[in-house]
Scaffold this motif. Structure first.
Motif, short mmCIF file in Angstrom:
data_model
loop_
_atom_site.label_atom_id
_atom_site.label_comp_id
_atom_site.label_asym_id
_atom_site.label_seq_id
_atom_site.Cartn_x
_atom_site.Cartn_y
_atom_site.Cartn_z
N LEU A 40 0.93 -1.20 -0.06
CA LEU A 40 -0.04 -0.19 -0.10
C LEU A 40 0.87 1.14 -0.01
CD1 LEU A 40 -3.01 -0.74 2.36
CD2 LEU A 40 -3.31 0.19 -0.08
N ALA A 41 2.02 1.03 0.70
CA ALA A 41 2.95 2.44 0.91
C ALA A 41 3.36 2.63 -0.57
CB ALA A 41 4.10 1.86 1.82
N ALA A 42 3.86 1.35 -1.27
CA ALA A 42 4.36 1.78 -2.58
C ALA A 42 3.14 2.50 -3.35
CB ALA A 42 4.69 0.39 -3.20
N ALA A 43 2.08 1.81 -3.46
CA ALA A 43 0.89 1.99 -4.38
C ALA A 43 0.41 3.66 -4.17
CB ALA A 43 -0.25 1.06 -4.38
N LEU A 44 0.44 4.01 -2.82
CA LEU A 44 0.09 5.39 -2.71
C LEU A 44 1.29 6.44 -2.32
CD1 LEU A 44 -2.10 4.37 0.23
CD2 LEU A 44 -3.03 5.50 -1.67
N ASP A 45 2.56 5.92 -2.62
CA ASP A 45 3.44 6.75 -3.00
C ASP A 45 3.94 7.44 -1.53
OD1 ASP A 45 6.01 7.56 -3.95
OD2 ASP A 45 4.90 9.42 -4.65
N ALA A 46 4.01 6.59 -0.35
CA ALA A 46 4.14 6.87 1.07
C ALA A 46 5.53 7.31 1.19
CB ALA A 46 3.69 6.02 1.98
N GLU A 47 5.72 8.10 2.09
CA GLU A 47 7.09 8.61 2.37
C GLU A 47 7.81 7.63 3.34
OE1 GLU A 47 6.62 11.92 6.09
OE2 GLU A 47 6.52 12.68 3.64
N VAL A 48 6.91 7.03 4.25
CA VAL A 48 7.46 5.93 4.96
C VAL A 48 6.30 4.74 5.46
CG1 VAL A 48 7.10 7.25 7.28
CG2 VAL A 48 8.75 5.36 7.10
N CYS A 49 6.93 3.74 5.48
CA CYS A 49 5.81 2.45 5.92
C CYS A 49 6.34 2.17 7.47
CB CYS A 49 6.01 1.22 5.06
SG CYS A 49 5.09 -0.09 5.63
N GLU A 50 5.53 2.58 8.35
CA GLU A 50 5.99 2.37 9.91
C GLU A 50 5.70 0.97 10.15
OE1 GLU A 50 6.37 6.80 11.60
OE2 GLU A 50 4.41 5.82 11.88
N ILE A 51 6.36 0.06 10.76
CA ILE A 51 6.10 -1.15 11.08
C ILE A 51 6.00 -1.36 12.80
CG2 ILE A 51 6.25 -3.87 11.16
CD1 ILE A 51 5.76 -3.02 8.21
N TYR A 52 4.79 -1.21 13.26
CA TYR A 52 4.63 -1.20 14.59
C TYR A 52 4.60 -2.66 15.15
CZ TYR A 52 4.18 3.83 15.07
OH TYR A 52 4.48 5.43 14.97
N THR A 53 5.54 -2.75 16.32
CA THR A 53 5.54 -4.17 16.73
C THR A 53 5.64 -4.34 18.11
OG1 THR A 53 6.64 -6.37 16.33
CG2 THR A 53 7.95 -4.44 16.27
N ASP A 54 6.14 -5.60 18.91
CA ASP A 54 6.11 -5.35 20.06
C ASP A 54 7.76 -5.23 20.78
OD1 ASP A 54 6.86 -7.76 19.23
OD2 ASP A 54 5.36 -8.95 20.51
N VAL A 55 8.72 -4.94 19.86
CA VAL A 55 10.04 -4.72 20.25
C VAL A 55 10.39 -3.39 19.62
CG1 VAL A 55 10.68 -7.27 20.27
CG2 VAL A 55 10.81 -6.04 18.02
N ASP A 56 11.63 -3.08 19.88
CA ASP A 56 12.06 -1.67 19.74
C ASP A 56 12.48 -1.46 18.35
OD1 ASP A 56 11.18 -0.36 22.05
OD2 ASP A 56 12.72 -0.74 23.07
N GLY A 57 12.79 -2.45 17.63
CA GLY A 57 13.38 -2.41 16.27
C GLY A 57 14.16 -3.60 16.17
N VAL A 58 14.99 -3.46 15.20
CA VAL A 58 15.82 -4.63 14.77
C VAL A 58 17.26 -4.52 15.53
CG1 VAL A 58 17.11 -5.71 12.90
CG2 VAL A 58 14.97 -4.34 12.19
N PHE A 59 17.71 -6.00 16.22
CA PHE A 59 18.60 -5.61 16.95
C PHE A 59 19.85 -6.49 16.34
CE2 PHE A 59 17.58 -4.18 21.15
CZ PHE A 59 16.20 -3.83 20.97
N THR A 60 21.19 -6.24 16.71
CA THR A 60 22.23 -6.92 16.41
C THR A 60 22.45 -8.23 16.49
OG1 THR A 60 23.54 -6.44 18.46
CG2 THR A 60 23.86 -4.83 16.73
N ALA A 61 21.61 -8.87 17.57
CA ALA A 61 21.31 -10.28 17.58
C ALA A 61 20.06 -10.23 18.53
CB ALA A 61 22.59 -10.70 18.36
N ASP A 62 19.46 -11.62 18.57
CA ASP A 62 18.25 -11.74 19.35
C ASP A 62 18.43 -11.76 20.79
OD1 ASP A 62 16.26 -12.83 20.67
OD2 ASP A 62 15.77 -14.60 19.36
#
Lengths: 423, 423
Positions: free
Chosen positions: A161-183
């Motif tokens: 949808l972000a691509a089709a609507l030419d969004a400036e960002v796609c925010e993925i909200y989850t239960d962790v703070d982001g991507v980590f250097t390891a689990d």
């Protein structure tokens, strides 16, 4: 201020309180002047409960009806979310995948998006609404049947949808703070990554990192949609995934992005394969015909005396039985000696575009494993990744050793809660 | 063998066992050579649970989103039912209201069907499938939004589909054995009616009988679709509702079809209304403007000395507050003296086309009430119905007395379980 697509996973909307909290966050984005499109997953355990019901009435649920069933989950969460937003005094409309124009192929339970025609979403936005879209679902182009996108499908919906609507960002909200250097469940000193390239993120996802699925990152890279992975609980800045870092996005780990691990795979070794052209092809044709996806493939040079070689590959444990059956059937045609199956393995992968220009990385990686007393059973590399297979029992220790060896440990000992992203 | 539409209420598909039992019944109809279209409600308490969730996120849920939410219920039950049928070795496809071509107006939460275009259902049937359709829901003609049909909506869906598909019968499966001569929870000797005319059934429904809703019977009469109300548990023959009895359908009670009662209403009396043209119109315009549906209206001749009259009417208790407020506002313009509100009333109605040609019916009705010591407060009649309002406490005794007086009691004392039809 442009258009933002936000995606909330099932754990973020697990109950009425969660829905109200998410509604506030969405309204904040709207108040900041953005047009907001929200993609939402089913609440908490809804999907599992529906699957359980399906199994009670039919041992092998039919694809079309199974999709019809599962899509009830997002219908509930999206309608509730729209109500909660209206209750805060803002206009919101919810849309099913079909209404949002998510057009897919006809492969039920794991359909692929082939087009997005978000005319109704555009209209809703132009009229000042916040648009809420059901994740994970679409409608098939030929039969107009309801389809689902498979695991992680809501993330793909959001990026598409972000691509089709030419969004400036796609925010993925989850239960962790982001991507980590390891689990962080394995490495307490793992650090949140501020920015990571699409390429490194793809390798991490392929190597066992669960925060973003490979398919979603691939889609974002193809259409160049920056992804911002962040927590729906803390509201902190998370991890940006894009082609190039922007503004104040820090690139702390120029050489290595992270260490991923995966204990969900098994190893099959085909022993005593005649070392002549066509043998490997025959083996993997048998595997492909059984519709089994495999991961690593390793073949050593053959022993000079016998002109026989061994070929090993890894695959999801769930596919193990099927693979062995397929190979046993092909045994006469291929002419190998025997099969070995091992599901007590683990895979550790070091990912980072920097290793292309840093020849010492491989050596340091192996030294770290050796120092930790971890034996290496298979090795496989890509341009920006090195993976090894070890005993499953050694994996956690190996990940910690490698994480430390490459200077990825943070200074703080603060534990981080880490989980999946729903679907 | 022709086409049959079957409708199953929420209590018939309350759990996996119920769904499997219903699936067997459907397959039996198919095996008997029928083309089968099934309309299904949401499972058991699903709808109430969804309403509860909606109230948790928003005190006044928005119409459009509320409909989107509620329609998840049928989506779950219809998909599971299709799976259960497939598991029995027969082909089934489920369709949402929108997919089934149920076109409505845009009044959310209580939409009216304005057209049915069941092209996809026809195709599914022609290909040998059993078609499962979500009850209670449609899609609005102008905005293509999901709508719901309000209470009893699934019955209306079934009759509307039966009409559009030219079905030979619309079978309404419920948790009771059919339509009874009185509510068996009140009158243990109530008998199941074998056949009843549309007209008598309409009057019973309007007078408090809950088995079939007025709207559904009205639709069936307009398109002349015979309804067969029966139990999804017992499989016994139930009650046929049609223009004329067919074959062996017995018409046991030529004069009186049954006794209905209703304790859900309240009585408003407007006291001291000037007895001149336009007064009643002013009162009921005020009520209509407040969108309140009223039932009985009674006005007596005015007392000669005062030229003032009293006007009483009944309405659902839930609308009582609104009606009083509306009338208080109109007091100066209308010029009445005062208002009286009484929610401790009950209504007993005797229904039967035979009373048109049997002048003794009214007298016998009043004698039965008198013998039981029940005081009559209001009387209202139609061509085939007499209704009286009494104290709520007297209602059960009054119903039993009337049921006996008109010879409706069965010889057996067997208790019958009696309940609603879901939605």
């Amino acid at each position: 201020m442009g258009l933002v697509v936000q995606k909330y996973g099932g754990s973020s909307v697990a109950d009425a309180e969660g829905i109200k909290r998410v509604a506030k966050r969405i309204v904040d984005a709207k108040k900041n002047g953005h047009q907001v499109v929200v993609v939402v997953s089913a609440m908490g355990d809804t999907t599992d409960e529906l699957i359980d019901l399906a199994e009670q009435v039919s041992p092998i649920p039919a694809g079309r009806e199974f999709d019809m069933l599962l899509t009830a989950g997002e219908r509930i969460s999206m309608a509730l979310l729209a109500m909660a937003i209206k209750n805060l005094g803002h206009e919101a409309q919810s849309f099913t995948g079909s209404q949002a124009g998510v057009i897919t192929d006809s492969v039920h339970n794991k359909a692929r998006i082939i087009d997005v025609t978000p005319g109704r979403i555009r209209t809703a936005l132009d009229e000042g609404n916040i648009a809420i879209v059901a994740g994970f679902q679409g409608v098939s182009q030929d039969k107009k049947d309801i389809t689902t996108l498979g695991r992680g499908g809501s993330d793909t919906t959001a990026v598409a949808l972000a691509a089709a609507l030419d969004a400036e960002v796609c925010e993925i909200y989850t239960d962790v703070d982001g991507v980590f250097t390891a689990d962080p469940r394995v490495v307490t000193k793992a650090q949140k990554i501020d920015w990571i390239s699409f390429e490194d993120m793809l390798e991490l996802a392929a190597s066992g990192s669960k925060v973003l699925l490979h398919r979603c990152v691939e889609y974002a890279r193809r259409y160049n949609i920056p992804i911002h992975v962040r927590s729906s609980f803390s509201g902190l800045r998370g991890t940006w995934v894009s082609n190039e870092p922007q503004g104040d996005q820090q690139v702390e780990h120029a050489i290595i992005s992270g260490v991923a691990h995966d204990v969900s795979e098994a190893k099959v070794t085909v022993v005593g394969v005649p070392d002549k052209p066509g043998e490997a092809a025959a083996i993997f044709r048998a595997i492909a015909d059984a519709e089994i996806n495999i991961d690593m493939i390793v073949q050593n040079v053959s022993a000079a005396t016998t002109a026989l070689t061994d070929i090993s590959f890894t695959l999801p444990k769930a596919e193990g039985r099927k693979a062995i059956d397929a190979l046993e059937k092909a045994k006469a045609a291929v002419g190998f000696e025997s099969l070995r199956y091992d599901d007590q393995i683990g895979k550790i992968s070091l990912v980072g575009a920097g290793m292309k220009t840093n020849p010492g990385v491989t050596a340091s990686f192996f030294e770290a494993l050796s120092d930790a007393g971890v034996n290496i059973e298979l090795i496989s590399t890509s341009e920006i990744r090195i993976s090894v297979v070890t005993r499953a029992d050694d994996v956690n220790e190996a990940v910690r050793a490698v994480h430390t060896a490459f200077g990825l440990d943070s200074d703080s000992d603060e534990a981080v809660v880490y989980g999946g992203t729903g679907r």
